[in-house]
Design a protein around this motif. Sequence first.
Motif, PDB file in Angstrom:
ATOM      1  N   THR A 131      -8.207  -0.196   0.923  1.00 44.81           N
ATOM      2  CA  THR A 131      -7.639  -1.533   1.079  1.00 44.81           C
ATOM      3  C   THR A 131      -8.572  -2.569   0.453  1.00 44.81           C
ATOM      4  OG1 THR A 131      -8.729  -2.132   3.165  1.00 44.81           O
ATOM      5  CG2 THR A 131      -6.694  -0.816   3.295  1.00 44.81           C
TER       6      THR A 131
ATOM      7  N   TYR B 249       0.830  -1.211   0.000  1.00 43.53           N
ATOM      8  CA  TYR B 249       0.000   0.000   0.000  1.00 43.53           C
ATOM      9  C   TYR B 249       0.861   1.256   0.000  1.00 43.53           C
ATOM     10  CZ  TYR B 249      -4.120  -2.898   0.637  1.00 43.53           C
ATOM     11  OH  TYR B 249      -5.114  -3.819   0.445  1.00 43.53           O
TER      12      TYR B 249
ATOM     13  N   LEU C  60      -6.244   5.575  -1.109  1.00 41.63           N
ATOM     14  CA  LEU C  60      -6.096   4.129  -1.157  1.00 41.63           C
ATOM     15  C   LEU C  60      -7.261   3.489  -0.423  1.00 41.63           C
ATOM     16  CD1 LEU C  60      -2.312   3.845  -0.161  1.00 41.63           C
ATOM     17  CD2 LEU C  60      -3.269   4.172  -2.440  1.00 41.63           C
TER      18      LEU C  60
ATOM     19  N   ILE D 148      -6.128   6.953   3.247  1.00 45.52           N
ATOM     20  CA  ILE D 148      -6.407   5.526   3.133  1.00 45.52           C
ATOM     21  C   ILE D 148      -7.672   5.169   3.911  1.00 45.52           C
ATOM     22  CG2 ILE D 148      -4.789   5.004   5.031  1.00 45.52           C
ATOM     23  CD1 ILE D 148      -4.328   2.255   3.581  1.00 45.52           C
TER      24      ILE D 148
ATOM     25  N   ARG E 289       1.939   2.373  -3.464  1.00 45.54           N
ATOM     26  CA  ARG E 289       0.923   3.058  -4.278  1.00 45.54           C
ATOM     27  C   ARG E 289       0.729   4.496  -3.802  1.00 45.54           C
ATOM     28  NH1 ARG E 289       2.316  -2.061  -4.996  1.00 45.54           N
ATOM     29  NH2 ARG E 289       1.715  -2.630  -7.098  1.00 45.54           N
TER      30      ARG E 289
END
Length: 664
Positions: free
Chosen positions: A60, A47, A58, A105, A50
């Motif tokens: 998950t 992660y 992001l 995220i 990215r």
Amino acid sequence: MIQYASLFEPVRIGRLEIKNRFAMAPMGPLGLSDTEGAFNQKGIDYYTARAKGGTGLLITGVTFVDNEIEKHAMPHVPCATHNPVHFIRTAKEMTERIHAYDAKIFLQMSGGFGRVTVPTNMGEYPPVAPSAIPHRWMDKICRPLKIDEIRHIVNMFGQGAFNARRAGFDGVQIHAVHEGYLIDQFAISFFNHRTDEYGGSLENRLRFARQIVKKIKQTCGEDFPVTLRYSPKSFIKDYKSGALPGETFEEKGRDIEEGIEAAKLLVAYGYDCLDVDVGSYDSWWWSHPPMYQKKGLFMPYARLMKEAVDVPIICAGRMDNPATAVEAVEKGVCDIVGLGRPLLADPDYVNKVMGNDIQSIRPCISCHEGCMGRVQTYSALNCAVNPQTCRERTAAYNPILRPKKVMIAGGGVAGCEAARVLATRGHSPVLFEKSDRLGGNLIPGGVPDFKEDDIALVNWYANQLETLEVDVRLNTRVDAAHILSGSYDAVIIATGSYPRILSLGDDDHVHTAEEVLLGKKNPGSRVLVAGGGLIGCELALWLAQQGKQVTIVEQMEKLLAVNGPLCHANSDMLEALISYNGIKVHTGTRIQSFRGGNAVCTTPDNEVIIHCDSVVLAVGYAPDRSLYEEIRFQMPNTYVLGDARRVANIMYAIWDAFEVANGI
């Protein structure tokens, strides 16, 4: 001047600002969890890479909130409630690293898979569902959930979201009223036969999803973003049967009318953003679109959601072309562009778009071999074209002590990948290709329009080798004498493979798949394709789409029997397209001869005569190892790669080449 400037304007989900219009779409993080339900080092590195690559948000892959009602073998995927202290400690390391790149995220949290749990990931635990309905993969009837079990799962969402916020996640995504997972099974009347407060009306069927967002907002505060993965249309014809693009059918799942109504209700319940796709596990080729689906296939449905609700819309689904992404944002199709597999293929995709370096983006070829194929077979997320995906630390480029001169024979994907990796590390590869073009078997394989990304991958390799100033010598065939006199420190033989040939009688009208794909032979209007593997099936589809009468003859008992691991989305859609396009199929059948327009074929029970203008052979490839065998004992440090070592698929050609080239 940024060419795609509108993709880099900030956007808000609730009160949270995201620096650009790109989101990493959720992809199952199998192999990225430890036995206590936390992200392992692989997951943290994956992660973070990215985020470093420029992605604004992001999301998950799926994580579980409960491991009591629907049990899962551990380690499977992360679970925020299994060992909260350990989860928070490890996830905090990940979110801190991600935030250093000014990225955000979200933790995607699942209520369960229900009837669609993949058997290899489930262990021995019985499947559950809203009602006693058939399991998607197994010959079993699911156990209906009890009301107290539903409430337990809702409470676990609250705990999971609380742990996620403590761990530094900027929000959560609920998985999902989407793709026919457990919460979606409650929402769809075809699966939900309950007569209690969770069944019947649409509002009752959405009660599970409503209670989840309410619990999270109560636990984490109204300012904590809660997004929803949402499918406004299911494309279900029946259990285990999905509709194809353009097919007329009766929708058994969620239709567009109910999809719009449900979206309005879900937003009213408190969801801050809808991450839109379509499909279900019964029509898996929509939710996980293979190369047979068109680019940007979810855009019409995202637009409908954008017009129906007043929250941000995320749209993924083969959105890898930046021009398509710009169009989607500027024309109001969506607010955020989701990238799933493109970010597996190239973690630096967003930074490359921002730098107007589009030609250096490594393309996803929608093969599903490294991602979904390995997820369903080995419980591991990877990428066919990027061997470093989910192995960022263990497959990092090795430093070198002394640059070496390495000779590479063959310019297919194995040879190109070896040259790229060697040059990246600082070695001096010299690549020889006997033809006038790099690419090997990808050149004929990429001829059908639905295989355009195979050619994009060839072009990417050509660009990479040029950028790295690799010495590439086209139209040059090398022999043992050249290799032995060339003062090379190492030699890589990547001479590929050649089509297997059958002599059937009228051989002037027996062609190879390669000859037909490259336009070297005209197969006529009635074509028998000998071989029902991936090459034969894709060739047959391409010919049928040109209006030809096509028959496949396959000696095994089913099509695509020897290819794998193929994702069901790819293999199921290809088989459905073969039927939909009127291609006749004879399995358990062997072609014996072909004369006078008649192909004589045999089965264990009888003889079959098939009238055709030509026979096109797609009966496999044989390794071309002659050069390797000639020098293997004369030249130290000689390696054989790609089809020359073992005829397989693109993934293993690239992975093996990376492994060897990274070790020289």
